[in-house]
Design an enzyme around this catalytic site. Structure first.
Site, short mmCIF file in Angstrom:
data_model
loop_
_atom_site.label_atom_id
_atom_site.label_comp_id
_atom_site.label_asym_id
_atom_site.label_seq_id
_atom_site.Cartn_x
_atom_site.Cartn_y
_atom_site.Cartn_z
N HIS A 1 9.00 -31.76 -26.10
CA HIS A 1 8.81 -32.73 -25.00
C HIS A 1 7.51 -32.44 -24.25
CE1 HIS A 1 12.80 -34.11 -25.84
NE2 HIS A 1 13.30 -32.90 -25.64
N GLU B 1 1.23 -9.75 -17.59
CA GLU B 1 0.97 -8.66 -16.61
C GLU B 1 0.08 -7.58 -17.21
OE1 GLU B 1 5.13 -7.53 -15.83
OE2 GLU B 1 4.73 -7.86 -13.71
N LYS C 1 3.21 -2.70 -7.42
CA LYS C 1 4.56 -2.40 -7.90
C LYS C 1 5.60 -3.20 -7.16
CE LYS C 1 7.73 -0.42 -10.25
NZ LYS C 1 7.94 -1.00 -11.59
N ARG D 1 1.35 1.69 -5.99
CA ARG D 1 1.65 0.74 -4.90
C ARG D 1 0.41 -0.07 -4.52
NH1 ARG D 1 6.32 1.91 -2.25
NH2 ARG D 1 5.56 0.81 -0.41
N GLU E 1 10.79 -13.13 -19.69
CA GLU E 1 10.45 -11.73 -19.38
C GLU E 1 9.42 -11.20 -20.37
OE1 GLU E 1 10.67 -9.92 -16.97
OE2 GLU E 1 10.29 -7.90 -17.71
N TRP F 1 -3.64 -1.95 -1.40
CA TRP F 1 -3.62 -3.21 -2.14
C TRP F 1 -4.08 -4.24 -1.13
CZ3 TRP F 1 -0.43 -7.79 -2.08
CH2 TRP F 1 -0.62 -8.63 -3.20
N CYS G 1 0.85 -1.18 0.00
CA CYS G 1 0.00 0.00 0.00
C CYS G 1 0.90 1.24 0.00
CB CYS G 1 -0.87 0.02 1.25
SG CYS G 1 -1.78 -1.49 1.51
N ASN H 1 0.93 0.42 6.04
CA ASN H 1 1.40 -0.42 4.93
C ASN H 1 2.16 -1.56 5.56
OD1 ASN H 1 2.29 -1.53 2.52
ND2 ASN H 1 4.13 -0.24 2.51
N GLY H 2 1.74 -2.79 5.25
CA GLY H 2 2.44 -3.97 5.77
C GLY H 2 1.43 -5.00 6.25
C1 BG6 Z 1 6.27 -7.41 -8.90
C2 BG6 Z 1 6.36 -6.35 -9.97
O1 BG6 Z 1 5.21 -7.13 -8.02
O2 BG6 Z 1 7.47 -7.47 -8.15
C3 BG6 Z 1 7.47 -6.70 -10.91
O3 BG6 Z 1 5.12 -6.26 -10.68
C4 BG6 Z 1 8.77 -6.84 -10.13
O4 BG6 Z 1 7.60 -5.71 -11.91
C5 BG6 Z 1 8.61 -7.79 -8.93
O5 BG6 Z 1 9.78 -7.37 -10.98
C6 BG6 Z 1 9.81 -7.64 -7.98
O6 BG6 Z 1 9.77 -6.33 -7.45
P1 BG6 Z 1 11.14 -5.64 -7.01
O7 BG6 Z 1 10.74 -4.28 -6.52
O8 BG6 Z 1 11.71 -6.51 -5.90
O9 BG6 Z 1 12.02 -5.61 -8.21
#
Ligand code: BG6
Length: 613
Positions: free
Chosen positions: A508, A492, A608, A27, A485, A75, A2, A101-102
């Site tokens: 396979h 995503e 994020k 966030r 990636e 979140w 959050c 947050n946490g």
């Molecule tokens: C995810 C993000 O929640 O966390 C990704 O959407 C990111 O983009 C991954 O690679 C790891 O986050 P961070 O901040 O540890 O690089």
């Protein structure tokens, strides 16, 4: 995770809070709320949904006059997104308001205890339990600092808290443990926030509290106390980012802005000295003897950062001949890793706050390994906890799906490998010099991919394939990692079911999923494996796949004989080719998501950085 924000000063707090929350919405964006200290009460406005809903609900803050307030964007972890689960949470007597947050891991036990003492709750959140316990302690002591000390002593888990008390219209409180929090010094105003972008418009002078710290902020002062309530001093630092760095500018989305910033980010990250203190990188504490004695390297990270670590495995083993294992941070400490003083554990994290990565770091340190963090956010938990840290120079990354930070992390990985190779003499000085020159030229090469025709080709492909529900990515060696990636970006952003497989692995089993018209994106840029990869392309073509082949100009003509579409990328030093290859895939995901009406900067269900395990 959050986002929390707080303000005390000469401005109307509500406007500052809403603006700050707009910079933190990446966030978490399930619900939002603000609380302002008005003469009559701690006035709260909160709502499920995006920040705009809250703005409309509180008439952009006009309904909450006052110069002291706290805000939150959520979140959801405990309790669905809803008005009643939205922060801020108040005590039933209305005397205390709190944003968090946490995760309070022992909240159920505390809730039972509080219920047994007659307290009642209006939400499903752990946060309201913390607020209630704080209210109880404040009622006992009449002193907010003592009440906070007593309360945090009962909490287990992670928390960054912003707290208001109705009895104290001239101050706010903040607490940090295992969740990010910064304190901002302005002119006759002070702020708290989960991340710098929320306060850059008011100040760049910040304090990063240590774990357990409690802060008391007025419009003129910041006092800090440790978890026992003893005064402590923390240094004031200057945030290196500007307001513009965290603004959208002329771009339609942060995602596109950050894709386009990659050449500059690579220039900054490649130029920052890996030794000697600088803004973007600190000197390696690992000395040549320690590097020579390294028996093993682990690279632990999450999401896209894990993919950088996976590429790091190939790079470090090929160029430095050090056994290297890449592992998801959430698996690391349960995998019984073999760690000792001759093990280096590299943690990669854009936010520096990802709980799984922080937990992996702590496990590595507990077992005596040397820990090196590659992080983008200064003062973050992982940066502070690691034995040493190399900062990437990506600037604030706002879009939830990472692009420029991914590229910056990869550039640091190259530089680390070349630094080790030089010390271990596993590569000739000439080869190392050539790779270093190529790294300095990489921004220009990536700029080629970002020219209008390159962007246009990916937009056209997105127009053609955005309605597909299944897309496969195949490649070999480092191309197989870039496929991971690329497929993660597509998942995503566009919610398409995208899968990535080593090209040699498809036959396979997974090839059973290939049928007429299924798009397969084949990466074929590893020179010595081009023909083997094209053989795999023929296998999927034979089963009706539509193949998009991404290859270098050297093989483009040959690829056109087999693939339906060829995306040509500049051929660069083999070490650096993954950095070029990912850019068209980022653009493809961006345009595909737009075509599907998705929110490219804030995809559903994501955050994020996930500061819970
Ligand atoms: C995810 C993000 O929640 O966390 C990704 O959407 C990111 O983009 C991954 O690679 C790891 O986050 P961070 O901040 O540890 O690089």
């Amino acid at each position: 995770m959050c986002g929390i924000v707080g303000y005390i000063g000469h401005r109307q707090a509500a406007g500052v809070l809403l603006e700050g929350l707009s910079k933190l919405e990446y966030r978490g964006y399930d619900s939002a709320g603000i609380c302002v200290h008005t003469p009559q009460a701690l006035a709260v406005s909160r709502s499920k949904g995006r920040l705009q809903t809250l703005r409309e609900k509180c008439d952009s803050g006009a309904d909450l006059p006052g110069t002291l307030g706290i805000g939150h964007t959520r979140w959801a972890t405990h309790g669905a997104p809803s008005d009643c689960n939205a922060h801020p949470h108040r005590t039933r007597d209305g005397k205390i308001a709190l944003v968090h947050n946490g995760i309070i891991e022992n909240y159920l036990e505390l809730k039972e205890e509080l219920l047994s003492r007659g307290h009642r709750f209006t939400s499903e959140t752990d946060t309201e339990v913390a607020a209630c316990l704080l209210g109880e302690n404040y009622a006992k002591t009449g002193d907010m600092l003592c009440a906070i000390v007593a309360t945090t002593a009962r909490l287990t888990g992670s928390y960054a808290l912003g707290i208001l008390c109705l009895d104290q219209p001239d101050r706010m409180y903040a607490v940090r443990k295992d969740s990010p929090l910064i304190l901002g010094w302005g002119d006759n105003e002070c702020l708290i926030a989960s991340d710098a972008p929320a306060i850059l418009g008011y100040t760049r002078r910040v304090i990063y509290p240590a774990d357990g710290d409690i802060a008391i902020l007025t419009d003129q002062s910041i006092q800090i106390f440790n978890a026992l309530g003893n005064p402590v001093l923390r240094p004031t630092e200057e945030v290196q980012w500007s307001v513009a760095d965290a603004e959208l500018g002329d771009y339609p989305h942060f995602m596109l802005k950050e894709i386009m910033e990659q050449p500059r980010v690579l220039t900054d990250t490649a130029a920052a000295p890996l030794t000697g203190n600088s803004d973007c990188a600190n000197s390696l504490l690992l000395d040549p003897e320690q590097i020579r004695n390294l028996r093993r390297i682990y690279i632990a990270a999450c999401g896209s950062a894990y993919h950088v670590g996976f590429l790091g495995k190939y790079i470090l083993e090929k160029y430095c001949r050090i056994p290297t294992e890449s592992i998801q941070a959430s698996e690391f400490r349960y995998a019984a890793p073999i760690l000792d003083q001759n093990t280096l554990v590299i943690l990669i994290s854009q936010s520096g706050e990802t709980a799984d990565t922080l937990a992996a770091l702590r496990e590595a340190k507990a077992q005596g390994a040397h820990t090196l963090a590659i992080v983008n956010v200064m003062g973050s938990a992982i940066a502070k906890a690691a034995d040493e840290v190399i900062y990437t120079c990506a600037g604030p990354e706002i879009a939830v799906a990472t692009t420029k930070a991914y590229s910056a992390q990869l550039a640091v990985m190259y530089r680390l490998a070349l630094r080790f190779a030089r010390l271990l003499e596993t590569q000739s000085q000439e080869d190392i010099r050539q790779a270093e020159d190529a790294l300095l030229d990489l921004p220009r090469q990536i700029g080629q991919v970002l020219l209008p025709e390159g962007i246009g080709q990916m937009r056209t492909l997105a127009d053609r394939f955005h309605a597909c529900e299944d897309i496969f990515f195949i490649g070999r060696n480092v191309d197989a990692v870039t496929c991971l990636e690329g497929s993660l970006k597509l998942k995503e952003l566009s919610y398409i079911h995208a899968e990535a497989y080593p090209a040699g692995e498809l036959k396979h089993g997974p090839i059973s999923l290939i049928e007429e018209g299924v798009p397969v994106i084949a990466l074929a840029t590893v020179r010595e494996l081009f023909h083997k990869t094209m053989a795999n392309v023929k296998e999927v073509k034979a089963r009706g796949a539509t193949v998009i082949c991404l290859t270098t100009e050297e093989f483009a003509e040959e690829a056109r004989r087999t693939a339906d579409v060829v995306v040509e990328v500049p051929k660069v030093h083999p070490l650096l080719q993954p950095s070029v290859n990912i850019v068209p895939l980022q653009l493809f995901s961006y345009f595909t998501a737009l075509n599907r009406g998705c929110d490219v900067d804030k995809p559903r269900n994501l955050a994020k950085s996930v500061t819970v395990e």
